[in-house]
Design a protein around this motif. Structure first.
Motif, mmCIF file in Angstrom:
data_model
loop_
_atom_site.group_PDB
_atom_site.id
_atom_site.type_symbol
_atom_site.label_atom_id
_atom_site.label_comp_id
_atom_site.label_asym_id
_atom_site.label_seq_id
_atom_site.Cartn_x
_atom_site.Cartn_y
_atom_site.Cartn_z
ATOM 1 N N TYR A 48 37.746 27.003 39.647
ATOM 2 C CA TYR A 48 36.783 28.132 39.578
ATOM 3 C C TYR A 48 37.722 29.384 38.289
ATOM 4 C CZ TYR A 48 35.152 26.838 43.991
ATOM 5 O OH TYR A 48 34.504 26.520 45.249
ATOM 6 N N VAL A 49 36.745 29.401 37.321
ATOM 7 C CA VAL A 49 36.587 30.284 36.395
ATOM 8 C C VAL A 49 36.325 31.608 36.248
ATOM 9 C CG1 VAL A 49 37.195 30.463 33.590
ATOM 10 C CG2 VAL A 49 36.959 28.096 34.648
ATOM 11 N N VAL A 50 37.422 32.029 36.510
ATOM 12 C CA VAL A 50 37.229 34.298 36.951
ATOM 13 C C VAL A 50 37.906 34.483 35.493
ATOM 14 C CG1 VAL A 50 37.946 36.100 38.257
ATOM 15 C CG2 VAL A 50 38.082 33.391 39.266
ATOM 16 N N GLN A 51 36.574 35.397 34.641
ATOM 17 C CA GLN A 51 36.464 36.171 33.748
ATOM 18 C C GLN A 51 35.812 37.645 33.839
ATOM 19 O OE1 GLN A 51 35.187 32.840 30.918
ATOM 20 N NE2 GLN A 51 36.969 33.351 29.837
ATOM 21 N N SER A 52 34.634 37.490 34.959
ATOM 22 C CA SER A 52 34.590 39.044 35.179
ATOM 23 C C SER A 52 35.430 39.885 35.828
ATOM 24 C CB SER A 52 33.069 38.219 36.656
ATOM 25 O OG SER A 52 33.061 38.214 36.856
ATOM 26 N N GLU A 53 34.809 40.953 35.170
ATOM 27 C CA GLU A 53 35.912 41.844 36.076
ATOM 28 C C GLU A 53 35.557 41.848 37.324
ATOM 29 O OE1 GLU A 53 35.550 46.279 34.338
ATOM 30 O OE2 GLU A 53 34.484 45.150 32.635
ATOM 31 N N GLU A 54 34.896 41.654 37.914
ATOM 32 C CA GLU A 54 34.814 41.577 39.168
ATOM 33 C C GLU A 54 35.140 40.314 39.852
ATOM 34 O OE1 GLU A 54 31.492 40.608 42.868
ATOM 35 O OE2 GLU A 54 30.356 41.076 40.984
ATOM 36 N N GLY A 55 35.551 39.572 39.619
ATOM 37 C CA GLY A 55 36.247 38.949 39.639
ATOM 38 C C GLY A 55 37.553 38.626 39.506
ATOM 39 N N LEU A 56 37.965 39.381 38.721
ATOM 40 C CA LEU A 56 39.190 39.266 38.234
ATOM 41 C C LEU A 56 40.246 40.688 38.697
ATOM 42 C CD1 LEU A 56 39.655 39.458 34.148
ATOM 43 C CD2 LEU A 56 40.125 38.031 35.926
ATOM 44 N N ALA A 57 39.377 41.466 39.347
ATOM 45 C CA ALA A 57 39.543 42.373 40.153
ATOM 46 C C ALA A 57 39.871 41.616 41.702
ATOM 47 C CB ALA A 57 39.132 43.234 40.845
ATOM 48 N N LYS A 58 39.041 40.704 41.800
ATOM 49 C CA LYS A 58 39.593 39.961 43.399
ATOM 50 C C LYS A 58 40.649 38.794 43.487
ATOM 51 C CE LYS A 58 34.312 39.546 44.861
ATOM 52 N NZ LYS A 58 33.773 38.574 44.861
ATOM 53 N N ILE A 59 41.486 38.533 42.280
ATOM 54 C CA ILE A 59 42.488 38.372 41.455
ATOM 55 C C ILE A 59 43.798 38.966 41.926
ATOM 56 C CG2 ILE A 59 43.802 36.844 40.195
ATOM 57 C CD1 ILE A 59 41.650 34.892 41.625
ATOM 58 N N ASP A 60 43.209 40.195 41.092
ATOM 59 C CA ASP A 60 44.665 41.044 41.222
ATOM 60 C C ASP A 60 44.810 41.974 42.944
ATOM 61 O OD1 ASP A 60 44.560 41.259 38.853
ATOM 62 O OD2 ASP A 60 43.656 43.508 38.731
ATOM 63 N N LYS A 61 43.602 41.295 43.797
ATOM 64 C CA LYS A 61 43.693 41.610 45.266
ATOM 65 C C LYS A 61 44.622 41.277 46.033
ATOM 66 C CE LYS A 61 39.794 43.623 47.229
ATOM 67 N NZ LYS A 61 38.945 44.305 48.164
ATOM 68 N N VAL A 62 44.707 39.727 45.346
ATOM 69 C CA VAL A 62 45.327 38.722 46.301
ATOM 70 C C VAL A 62 46.679 38.169 45.978
ATOM 71 C CG1 VAL A 62 43.209 37.304 47.264
ATOM 72 C CG2 VAL A 62 44.553 36.164 44.953
ATOM 73 N N PHE A 121 50.538 34.104 46.365
ATOM 74 C CA PHE A 121 49.235 34.196 46.974
ATOM 75 C C PHE A 121 49.116 33.657 47.981
ATOM 76 C CE2 PHE A 121 48.394 30.551 44.640
ATOM 77 C CZ PHE A 121 47.280 30.536 45.428
ATOM 78 N N ASP A 122 48.521 34.683 48.992
ATOM 79 C CA ASP A 122 47.632 33.504 50.511
ATOM 80 C C ASP A 122 46.931 32.820 49.915
ATOM 81 O OD1 ASP A 122 46.830 32.845 53.251
ATOM 82 O OD2 ASP A 122 47.889 34.292 54.132
ATOM 83 N N PRO A 123 46.958 31.705 50.238
ATOM 84 C CA PRO A 123 45.213 30.832 50.047
ATOM 85 C C PRO A 123 44.278 30.968 50.578
ATOM 86 C CG PRO A 123 47.390 29.047 50.076
ATOM 87 C CD PRO A 123 48.079 30.387 50.509
ATOM 88 N N GLU A 124 44.250 31.560 52.105
ATOM 89 C CA GLU A 124 43.396 31.226 53.140
ATOM 90 C C GLU A 124 42.695 33.322 52.247
ATOM 91 O OE1 GLU A 124 44.212 31.036 57.199
ATOM 92 O OE2 GLU A 124 44.960 29.375 56.797
ATOM 93 N N VAL A 125 43.753 33.506 51.989
ATOM 94 C CA VAL A 125 43.428 35.348 51.891
ATOM 95 C C VAL A 125 42.489 35.040 50.673
ATOM 96 C CG1 VAL A 125 44.002 37.280 51.208
ATOM 97 C CG2 VAL A 125 45.197 36.488 52.995
ATOM 98 N N ALA A 126 42.890 34.373 49.713
ATOM 99 C CA ALA A 126 42.095 33.986 48.365
ATOM 100 C C ALA A 126 41.066 32.885 47.934
ATOM 101 C CB ALA A 126 43.280 33.114 47.371
ATOM 102 N N LYS A 128 39.060 32.826 51.010
ATOM 103 C CA LYS A 128 38.443 34.356 51.832
ATOM 104 C C LYS A 128 37.655 35.123 50.364
ATOM 105 C CE LYS A 128 37.834 37.221 55.539
ATOM 106 N NZ LYS A 128 38.222 37.636 56.817
ATOM 107 N N GLU A 129 38.345 35.679 50.112
ATOM 108 C CA GLU A 129 38.159 37.042 48.663
ATOM 109 C C GLU A 129 37.595 36.203 48.223
ATOM 110 O OE1 GLU A 129 38.090 40.329 47.402
ATOM 111 O OE2 GLU A 129 39.251 40.150 48.534
#
Length: 170
Positions: A48-62, A121-126, A128-129
Motif C-alpha cells: 500500500y503506497v500512502v501519499q495522500s494527506e488523509e492516508g498519512l494522517a492515518k499513519i501518524d495515528k498508528v 506500531f501495533d499491526p492490528e491497529v494499523a 484496522k486504521e
C-alpha cells in the motif's frame, strides 16, 4: 550504485524533508518488491503506497515514526495465501513479506532515495486504521523520501561485529 555500496550506505533516515518520492523512483522501488522471491511463488505480499494527506494522517495515528516522509509504503501479506512449512509451526507470510520489504528498501537507496523501516506500531491497529481486509497482516511500514540537508546515519550505524562473532562454520 553498485550493490555493496547500496548495502554499505543505506541507513535508517529519521528526518525527511517532506517531498514525495518521484514517480520513476517509486515505480522502480515497487518493481524491486514485485521481483522478490516468495515461497512457492505465492506472492502473498500486499503493498500500500500512502501519499495522500488523509492516508498519512492515518499513519501518524498508528506510529510516531513517520519522520516527515511524504511517501510511506505499508507492507502486508495475505494470511490465507501462505505456504505452511513442515511441522506446521511456521508459514511463509512474514518471511516473504520481509524479503519483499528488504528488496524495496535496498532499491530505495539505489534510486537515490532514503528510507526507514518502521515496526513501532501495533499491526492490528494499523490494519484496522487503514481499512485493510481481515485476511491481511501488516508486517512493516517503510518511510521513503529525501533527507533534510545535513541528516546523517546514527552514530552506531557503522559499528558491526566481526564475522567470527556471528558466523559459525559447521
Amino acid at each position: 550504485m553498485e550493490f555493496f555500496e547500496v548495502v554499505k550506505n543505506r541507513y535508517a533516515c529519521k528526518k525527511f524533508d517532506g517531498r514525495p518520492v518521484a514517480k520513476e523512483h517509486l515505480d522502480a522501488i515497487l518493481e524491486a518488491g514485485r521481483l522478490a522471491p516468495t515461497a512457492k511463488n505465492l506472492q502473498e505480499q500486499r503493498i500500500y503506497v500512502v501519499q495522500s494527506e488523509e492516508g498519512l494522517a492515518k499513519i501518524d495515528k498508528v506510529t510516531p515514526c513517520r519522520y516527515g516522509a511524504a511517501t510511506v509504503v505499508v507492507v502486508a501479506f495475505d494470511t490465507t495465501n501462505v505456504f505452511t512449512y513442515p511441522g506446521e509451526k511456521r508459514d511463509s507470510g512474514v518471511e516473504d513479506a520481509t524479503i519483499v520489504a528488504t528488496h524495496m528498501m535496498l532499491a530505495t537507496k539505489a534510486e537515490g532515495v532514503d528510507s526507514c523501516w518502521i515496526n513501532f506500531f501495533d499491526p492490528e491497529v494499523a490494519a484496522k486504521e487503514l481499512g485493510l481486509p481481515e485476511n491481511e497482516e501488516v508486517l512493516m511500514i517503510l518511510d521513503l523520501g529525501y533527507p533534510v540537508e545535513g541528516t546523517t546515519p546514527l552514530a552506531m550505524h557503522t559499528q558491526r561485529k566481526e564475522l567470527s562473532e556471528t558466523v559459525t562454520y559447521m
